[in-house]
Design a protein around this motif. Structure first.
Motif, PDB file in Angstrom:
ATOM      1  N   ASN A 101      85.108 -41.128  30.267  1.00  0.00           N
ATOM      2  CA  ASN A 101      85.476 -42.519  30.612  1.00  0.00           C
ATOM      3  C   ASN A 101      85.462 -43.433  29.388  1.00  0.00           C
ATOM      4  O   ASN A 101      84.884 -44.517  29.390  1.00  0.00           O
ATOM      5  N   ASN A 102      86.109 -42.967  28.328  1.00  0.00           N
ATOM      6  CA  ASN A 102      86.238 -43.751  27.091  1.00  0.00           C
ATOM      7  C   ASN A 102      84.903 -43.997  26.379  1.00  0.00           C
ATOM      8  O   ASN A 102      84.810 -44.857  25.504  1.00  0.00           O
ATOM      9  N   HIS A 103      83.856 -43.271  26.767  1.00  0.00           N
ATOM     10  CA  HIS A 103      82.570 -43.370  26.089  1.00  0.00           C
ATOM     11  C   HIS A 103      82.214 -42.015  25.497  1.00  0.00           C
ATOM     12  O   HIS A 103      82.495 -40.972  26.084  1.00  0.00           O
ATOM     13  N   TYR A 104      81.573 -42.047  24.339  1.00  0.00           N
ATOM     14  CA  TYR A 104      81.101 -40.823  23.712  1.00  0.00           C
ATOM     15  C   TYR A 104      79.604 -40.650  23.982  1.00  0.00           C
ATOM     16  O   TYR A 104      78.851 -41.622  24.066  1.00  0.00           O
ATOM     17  N   SER A 105      79.201 -39.398  24.104  1.00  0.00           N
ATOM     18  CA  SER A 105      77.780 -39.101  24.187  1.00  0.00           C
ATOM     19  C   SER A 105      77.473 -37.889  23.314  1.00  0.00           C
ATOM     20  O   SER A 105      78.306 -36.994  23.155  1.00  0.00           O
ATOM     21  N   LEU A 106      76.297 -37.912  22.730  1.00  0.00           N
ATOM     22  CA  LEU A 106      75.827 -36.833  21.871  1.00  0.00           C
ATOM     23  C   LEU A 106      74.637 -36.185  22.554  1.00  0.00           C
ATOM     24  O   LEU A 106      73.699 -36.876  22.975  1.00  0.00           O
ATOM     25  N   GLU A 107      74.673 -34.850  22.689  1.00  0.00           N
ATOM     26  CA  GLU A 107      73.601 -34.132  23.353  1.00  0.00           C
ATOM     27  C   GLU A 107      72.922 -33.197  22.357  1.00  0.00           C
ATOM     28  O   GLU A 107      73.574 -32.369  21.735  1.00  0.00           O
ATOM     29  N   LEU A 108      71.611 -33.342  22.214  1.00  0.00           N
ATOM     30  CA  LEU A 108      70.821 -32.511  21.304  1.00  0.00           C
ATOM     31  C   LEU A 108      69.882 -31.630  22.115  1.00  0.00           C
ATOM     32  O   LEU A 108      69.205 -32.118  23.023  1.00  0.00           O
ATOM     33  N   TYR A 109      69.834 -30.356  21.762  1.00  0.00           N
ATOM     34  CA  TYR A 109      68.934 -29.426  22.447  1.00  0.00           C
ATOM     35  C   TYR A 109      67.546 -29.555  21.844  1.00  0.00           C
ATOM     36  O   TYR A 109      67.301 -29.170  20.696  1.00  0.00           O
ATOM     37  N   LEU A 110      66.615 -30.142  22.602  1.00  0.00           N
ATOM     38  CA  LEU A 110      65.238 -30.365  22.149  1.00  0.00           C
ATOM     39  C   LEU A 110      64.279 -29.873  23.230  1.00  0.00           C
ATOM     40  O   LEU A 110      63.699 -30.666  23.974  1.00  0.00           O
ATOM     41  N   PRO A 111      64.116 -28.555  23.365  1.00  0.00           N
ATOM     42  CA  PRO A 111      63.311 -28.016  24.462  1.00  0.00           C
ATOM     43  C   PRO A 111      61.849 -28.442  24.370  1.00  0.00           C
ATOM     44  O   PRO A 111      61.235 -28.420  23.296  1.00  0.00           O
ATOM     45  N   GLY A 112      61.302 -28.849  25.504  1.00  0.00           N
ATOM     46  CA  GLY A 112      59.882 -29.154  25.590  1.00  0.00           C
ATOM     47  C   GLY A 112      59.456 -30.457  24.956  1.00  0.00           C
ATOM     48  O   GLY A 112      58.257 -30.684  24.780  1.00  0.00           O
ATOM     49  N   ILE A 113      60.396 -31.334  24.605  1.00  0.00           N
ATOM     50  CA  ILE A 113      60.057 -32.608  23.957  1.00  0.00           C
ATOM     51  C   ILE A 113      60.149 -33.735  24.976  1.00  0.00           C
ATOM     52  O   ILE A 113      61.223 -33.977  25.540  1.00  0.00           O
ATOM     53  N   PRO A 114      59.060 -34.471  25.260  1.00  0.00           N
ATOM     54  CA  PRO A 114      59.124 -35.616  26.173  1.00  0.00           C
ATOM     55  C   PRO A 114      59.961 -36.745  25.564  1.00  0.00           C
ATOM     56  O   PRO A 114      59.894 -36.996  24.352  1.00  0.00           O
TER      57      PRO A 114
END
Length: 395
Positions: free
Chosen positions: A327-340
């Motif tokens: 929807n015309n927005h960018y998102s960045l996803e980082l894999y950070l397992p177990g991090i609150p």
């Protein structure tokens, strides 16, 4: 076929790593081709053997080749090159100048991708190892299908049919006036055929069970930043990186005072490599006292890198960085397992996203699509930190 791409900033040693990886794969019984697509070829120097455009045997189960863009141009784009040359000559350019200008910028990178697709389709080898151009800039061409898909299907294809149909009627009038012919069917077909090949290759390169990128870096500030940028671009096109190789680390046994400051700097940058690429695995390779040229030297590097391992394994299966557009927005996803989420602090400086987790800090170099935007919120879902980006508020 297993496809492994070695990339990194120029001069980091990726060619040696590619050659040593080929030796180990061949040793395990895989039919292996190491192919250099870097315009500044050094694969032949690494093996200390003469190599050419076509695969040549290096040892049992191992072949090497260096891409010749001119040969690929003639076999894949010859009709288009000849037509462009004809047009340029009609406009007054000399023969040699017209020939040179007919080779469009970036064509050698495209031919590297097409060559990869051809070997994949032929299935002659079990493993294809690509010694890529510095930082894998050719992989930016993976955006070609997405950018040109609508144009090629909705506009170019109908135009192609109309052009072929009208050519016999218009040609007698057009050529005496313009000084050159209208493009024939062979010329008109070539761009669409190229588009189809790149589109098919995109599906192969984004299948992380088939294709992996190995980032080769050195413990130096500029090299690390370039490697981070390469990782961001690879993630943008959903090409998986499964391993980072930190090369040319000064060994502990080197105690000369001349190297002391250098070793201290390397220690700091080694820590940055592990932190900034976490959770990707990192292999460290020492700075050797000899050049990595010839099979004997490459055997040493091969043993350091892999010992009893199989290089065709996928070293890391999770996608560590994902860039999405919704929807015309960018998102960045980082894999950070177990991090609150509460332990994570974000800030942005120029084209870098700074992520602090407790006492650890990670600097992520952003692709251009995100570099001009600002973080506008973050949440933690299924071990992924999802950061939304938006335009900065106007003052």
């Amino acid at each position: 076929m297993r496809l492994i791409l070695m990339t990194g900033k120029g001069g980091v040693g990726k060619t040696s790593v590619a050659a040593a990886t080929g030796l180990r794969c061949a040793e395990l019984g895989y039919k292996t081709l190491v192919l250099s697509t870097d315009p500044a070829h050094s694969l032949a120097d690494s093996f200390d053997l003469e190599l050419g455009h076509d695969p040549r045997p290096v040892r049992e189960n191992l072949w090497g080749a260096e891409l010749d863009a001119l040969v690929e141009l003639e076999s894949n784009w010859g009709s288009v090159k000849r037509y462009i040359t004809e047009v340029l000559q009609a406009r007054g350019l000399e023969g040699v100048q017209a020939e040179e200008l007919a080779i469009l910028p970036g064509m050698d990178e495209i031919f590297g991708l097409v060559r990869m697709k051809r070997h994949y389709d032929e299935g002659e080898y079990d493993v294809l190892i690509i010694d890529s151009a510095p930082t894998g800039t050719a992989l930016r061409l993976l955006s070609l299908p997405e950018v040109s898909g609508w144009y090629m299907r909705r506009f170019y294809k109908p135009l192609q049919g109309i052009s072929v149909a009208l050519r016999p009627l218009v040609e007698p009038i057009f050529k005496p006036i313009a000084g050159f012919s209208l493009p024939d069917k062979e010329v008109m077909d070539a761009p669409y055929e190229f588009y189809e090949q790149i589109e098919a290759l995109e599906k192969i390169l984004t299948d992380n069970a088939v294709t992996s990128v190995r980032l080769v870096t050195n413990p130096e500030k500029m090299v690390i930043k370039e490697s981070l940028r390469a990782h961001a671009y690879l993630s943008l096109y959903n090409v998986a990186t499964d391993l980072v190789i930190a090369n040319r680390i000064i060994p502990d046994e080197v105690t000369d005072a001349f190297f002391q400051r250098w070793k201290e700097n390397q220690q700091e940058y080694r820590h940055e490599i592990h932190e900034n690429f976490r959770p990707l695995p990192v292999k460290e390779v020492p700075l050797y006292s000899q050049e990595m040229c010839g099979l004997e030297a490459l055997e040493t590097l091969k043993q350091t890198l892999y010992q009893d391992e199989d290089p065709t394994q996928v070293y890391y299966k999770e996608t560590t960085v994902r860039v999405l557009q919704e929807n015309n927005h960018y998102s960045l996803e980082l894999y950070l397992p177990g991090i609150p989420k509460d332990d994570i602090k974000l800030s942005k400086t120029a084209d870098e996203l700074n992520i602090r987790i407790g006492n650890h800090r990670r600097n992520l170099v952003l692709p251009q699509a995100l570099a001009a935007l600002q973080p506008a919120g973050a949440k933690m879902e299924e071990d992924y930190l999802k950061i939304r980006f938006a335009e900065a508020a106007k003052v």
